[in-house]
Design an enzyme around this catalytic site. Structure first.
Site, PDB file in Angstrom:
ATOM      1  N   GLU A  37       0.995  -1.239   0.125  1.00  0.00           N
ATOM      2  CA  GLU A  37       0.187  -0.011   0.040  1.00  0.00           C
ATOM      3  C   GLU A  37       0.896   1.070   0.020  1.00  0.00           C
ATOM      4  OE1 GLU A  37      -2.602   0.677   3.401  1.00  0.00           O
ATOM      5  OE2 GLU A  37      -3.445   2.383   2.642  1.00  0.00           O
ATOM      6  N   ARG A 262       4.746 -12.576  10.136  1.00  0.00           N
ATOM      7  CA  ARG A 262       5.744 -11.167   9.926  1.00  0.00           C
ATOM      8  C   ARG A 262       7.027 -11.484  10.514  1.00  0.00           C
ATOM      9  NH1 ARG A 262       1.898  -7.054   8.824  1.00  0.00           N
ATOM     10  NH2 ARG A 262       3.176  -5.429   9.032  1.00  0.00           N
ATOM     11  N   LYS A 272       4.465   0.996   9.451  1.00  0.00           N
ATOM     12  CA  LYS A 272       4.855   2.137   8.791  1.00  0.00           C
ATOM     13  C   LYS A 272       4.004   3.383   9.375  1.00  0.00           C
ATOM     14  CE  LYS A 272       3.189   0.129   4.774  1.00  0.00           C
ATOM     15  NZ  LYS A 272       2.507   0.056   3.575  1.00  0.00           N
TER      16      LYS A 272
HETATM   17  P1  ATP Z   1       2.708  -1.876   8.009  1.00  0.00           P
HETATM   18  O1  ATP Z   1       1.811  -2.153   9.164  1.00  0.00           O
HETATM   19  O2  ATP Z   1       3.965  -2.011   8.188  1.00  0.00           O
HETATM   20  O3  ATP Z   1       2.270  -0.953   7.270  1.00  0.00           O
HETATM   21  P2  ATP Z   1       1.329  -3.460   6.096  1.00  0.00           P
HETATM   22  O4  ATP Z   1       1.234  -4.843   6.070  1.00  0.00           O
HETATM   23  O5  ATP Z   1       0.278  -2.482   6.201  1.00  0.00           O
HETATM   24  O6  ATP Z   1       2.601  -3.218   7.224  1.00  0.00           O
HETATM   25  P3  ATP Z   1       1.593  -3.192   3.064  1.00  0.00           P
HETATM   26  O7  ATP Z   1       1.937  -2.288   2.284  1.00  0.00           O
HETATM   27  O8  ATP Z   1      -0.206  -3.524   3.175  1.00  0.00           O
HETATM   28  O9  ATP Z   1       2.130  -2.913   4.497  1.00  0.00           O
HETATM   29  O10 ATP Z   1       2.344  -4.803   2.877  1.00  0.00           O
HETATM   30  C1  ATP Z   1       2.594  -5.105   1.766  1.00  0.00           C
HETATM   31  C2  ATP Z   1       3.070  -6.801   1.803  1.00  0.00           C
HETATM   32  O11 ATP Z   1       4.056  -6.711   2.748  1.00  0.00           O
HETATM   33  C3  ATP Z   1       1.712  -7.396   2.651  1.00  0.00           C
HETATM   34  O12 ATP Z   1       1.835  -8.548   1.797  1.00  0.00           O
HETATM   35  C4  ATP Z   1       2.054  -7.633   3.939  1.00  0.00           C
HETATM   36  O13 ATP Z   1       1.723  -8.818   4.448  1.00  0.00           O
HETATM   37  C5  ATP Z   1       4.017  -7.784   3.903  1.00  0.00           C
HETATM   38  N1  ATP Z   1       4.365  -7.303   5.062  1.00  0.00           N
HETATM   39  C6  ATP Z   1       4.237  -6.229   5.563  1.00  0.00           C
HETATM   40  N2  ATP Z   1       4.795  -6.285   6.791  1.00  0.00           N
HETATM   41  C7  ATP Z   1       5.573  -7.432   7.025  1.00  0.00           C
HETATM   42  C8  ATP Z   1       6.505  -7.912   7.870  1.00  0.00           C
HETATM   43  N3  ATP Z   1       7.065  -7.291   8.852  1.00  0.00           N
HETATM   44  N4  ATP Z   1       6.897  -9.217   7.597  1.00  0.00           N
HETATM   45  C9  ATP Z   1       6.669  -9.828   6.400  1.00  0.00           C
HETATM   46  N5  ATP Z   1       5.851  -9.420   5.482  1.00  0.00           N
HETATM   47  C10 ATP Z   1       5.252  -8.019   5.713  1.00  0.00           C
HETATM   48 MG    MG Z   2      -1.487  -2.569   4.847  1.00  0.00          MG
END
Ligand code: ATP
Ligand code: MG
Length: 561
Positions: A37, A262, A272
């Site tokens: 995202e 994760r 983020k």
């Molecule tokens: P954040 O909470 O850090 O914003 P998010 O999951 O909301 O993380 P996205 O941009 O939606 O961020 O994530 C893109 C991809 O990366 C998703 O498939 C998510 O599952 C994966 N992802 C995000 N954080 C991690 C992590 N710490 N370890 C492994 N995969 C991750």
């Molecule tokens: Mg997200």
């Protein structure tokens, strides 16, 4: 490798894929995607997901798409899209022409929604956001049906069109799926599919004022792209029934969602939202501050893509959440930098040394090895002259027993140069040591004595006249404790390390670095790995300490035994 080859399964994701390849579920195809995202910069957890998705596609001779999950214009920006593209590419992955955006599918998703309305599976709800929350129930109590749930299909179609046409304000109407308000899985209690947002979108501009929710966009986007394996983190496991429900209800191509744990790291916050706070509250200089766990921060600090990829492979996929020690990341970093970084001499905490018996106007060019791990890296010349700088820590006036470096009356080796002996210590009025007087033995050029006598220490040095002045930024952990998020009383920012950045200015580096460019990486002999920061100017180089030389990971493993 052909698509049908079966790899020995090293983890549950690969064994699921192998089973699909055997049963022929996807005709032997393996197609994944990385779906960020664009609401912030990518972090090392995303790197893990990138390596997994692109890595699996590569291993199975399949494909991996880069798809932006850009369904929430309130938080998303073009700056983040550009940064994410740069980061994924820097990590070494390629999506050919398969760069996609969920927003490209808005029209198709709208049509899918209309299909569900026509099938009596979706309705426009006009409860207020508070009421919707209240009607949803809790983990222990079922929800209850909205009074708008049984509207006739025609009315729903007309209202949904009005939503699209901007006739509702935010929060006045949503499109919901008609599933089951008593489901034990709250995600299945008539989840919202569309909400009104009068916010322009970075890509679609003013074309839309209704936007699909993640759950309604994600699986359908996977399906449109004919993704076979939709890998996501564990928190989406409870969303999988809904993912499957939409695809089944629409009767479209049905990818398999698979969840993995994760990546979490000690001394690091990973979301983020929290990283944005560090930036906005000024705790760091920006998303790419070298102390940030972002990919851009790591890049600026001097990490290599190989180090990050090797680390991710070593961590491996898991089904249960854990925390990985940051020392393991640093171990892989050192492994790769050791093989690839040219060695140079730099003095971070200078102490002036005058070699009294060395000719005043002589400069000798000493031959120095560029990388003992890589013969092809060759050698270079380092100028030596009468006045040098050595590291202040390499001298003690009154040395304790185990200190073998320079001391009054003692002889040591200057790397690639001569043996020197300290003959005098010069102090200022306050008693601070400001200079050493030494003599050198001309017979020891290159660092060995013809009479076979030995010294116990070899010091690095630079020639005062020839050295370049530079700045060094020495980084320590950003947080003072391994898990800054586990305190119930205090915010994670309470554990920010006030000493996470130490600036040394000036430091002195050998003149071979004159043409160093931002991003270049070096090992400063006996000190650590450093990378040239983009803040460097034509007049002055700025170096980031990437990581010290000492392997703290091995030590940690030993302690555990
Ligand atoms: P954040 O909470 O850090 O914003 P998010 O999951 O909301 O993380 P996205 O941009 O939606 O961020 O994530 C893109 C991809 O990366 C998703 O498939 C998510 O599952 C994966 N992802 C995000 N954080 C991690 C992590 N710490 N370890 C492994 N995969 C991750
Ligand atoms: Mg997200």
């Amino acid at each position: 490798m052909t698509n049908n080859d079966t790899k020995p399964a090293t983890d549950f994701i690969r064994s699921t894929i192998n089973a699909h390849n055997q049963s022929g579920r996807f005709g032997g195809r393996v197609h994944t995607r990385f779906p960020p995202e664009p609401n912030g910069y990518l972090h090392i957890g995303h790197a893990f997901s990138i390596c997994l998705n692109f890595g699996i596609a590569e291993e199975y001779g399949g494909l991996c798409n880069l798809r932006f999950d850009d369904t929430n214009p309130a938080k998303e920006e073009q700056e983040y899209i550009d940064a994410i593209i740069e980061d994924v590419r820097w990590l070494g992955f390629d999506w050919d022409d398969r760069l996609y955006f969920a927003s490209d599918y808005f029209e198709q998703l709208y049509d899918y929604a209309v299909t569900l309305i026509k099938d009596g599976k979706a309705y426009v709800d006009q409860l207020s956001p508070d009421e919707i929350r209240e009607y949803r129930g809790t983990l222990t109590e079922p929800g209850k049906n909205s009074p708008y749930r049984d509207r006739p299909i025609e009315e729903n179609l007309a209202l949904f069109e009005k939503m699209r046409n901007g006739e509702f304000g935010e929060g006045e109407a949503v499109l919901r799926t008609k599933i089951d308000m008593a489901s034990p899985n709250i995600n299945m209690r008539d989840p919202v599919m569309y909400r009104v947002l009068h916010t322009p979108h970075p890509r679609t501009g003013d074309a839309w004022c209704i936007y699909p929710m993640y759950d309604f966009a994600h699986g359908q986007s996977d399906s449109i792209e004919r993704v076979t394996h939709s890998l996501c983190s564990l928190e989406y496991a409870d969303h999988r029934p809904l993912y499957d429900w939409y695809l089944d209800a629409l009767g479209i191509f049905h990818p398999q969602q698979i969840e993995f744990a994760r990546l979490n790291l000690t001394y690091t916050v990973m979301s983020k939202r929290k990283l944005r706070r560090l930036v906005e509250e000024g705790h760091v200089s920006g998303w790419d501050d070298p102390r940030m766990p972002t990919i851009s921060g790591h890049r600026r600090r001097g990490y290599t893509p190989e180090a990050i990829r090797n680390f991710c492979a070593d961590v491996g996929v898991s089904r249960s959440n854990g925390v990985v020690e940051i020392e393991m990341l640093e171990y892989h970093l050192r492994q790769h930098l050791n093989k690839t970084s040219p060695r140079v001499m730099a003095v971070l905490n200078p102490l002036r040394v005058v070699i009294e018996n060395y000719p005043d106007d002589l400069t000798e060019n000493m031959e120095a090895v560029n990388n003992p791990e890589d013969e092809a890296a060759g050698t270079r010349k380092v100028p030596f002259s009468k006045v040098l700088y050595i590291e202040r820590d390499d001298f003690m006036e009154d040395p304790p027993k185990k200190f073998y470096r320079l001391a009054p009356g003692r002889e040591v080796r200057l790397r690639y140069a001569y043996f020197i002996t300290c003959t005098d210590v010069i102090k200022d009025d306050d008693g601070n040591i400001i200079e050493l007087r030494c003599t050198y033995d001309p017979e020891t050029r290159g660092g060995t004595a013809p009479d076979g006598r030995r010294v116990k220490a070899t010091l690095h040095w630079v020639s005062a006249e020839h050295a370049l002045k530079a700045e060094a930024r020495l980084y320590d952990r950003l947080f003072t404790k391994p898990n800054p998020e586990d305190d119930s009383e205090q915010d994670f920012t309470a554990f920010i390390n006030p000493d996470s950045l130490e600036v040394r200015d000036p430091i002195y580096v050998e003149p071979s670095l004159a043409d160093a460019q931002p991003g270049d990486r070096y090992q400063f002999e006996r000190i650590g790995y450093f990378a040239v920061d983009p803040d460097s100017t034509g007049d002055k180089l700025v170096f980031n300490r990437t990581v010290g030389l000492r392997d703290s990971w091995a030590k940690l493993q030993k302690q555990k035994k």
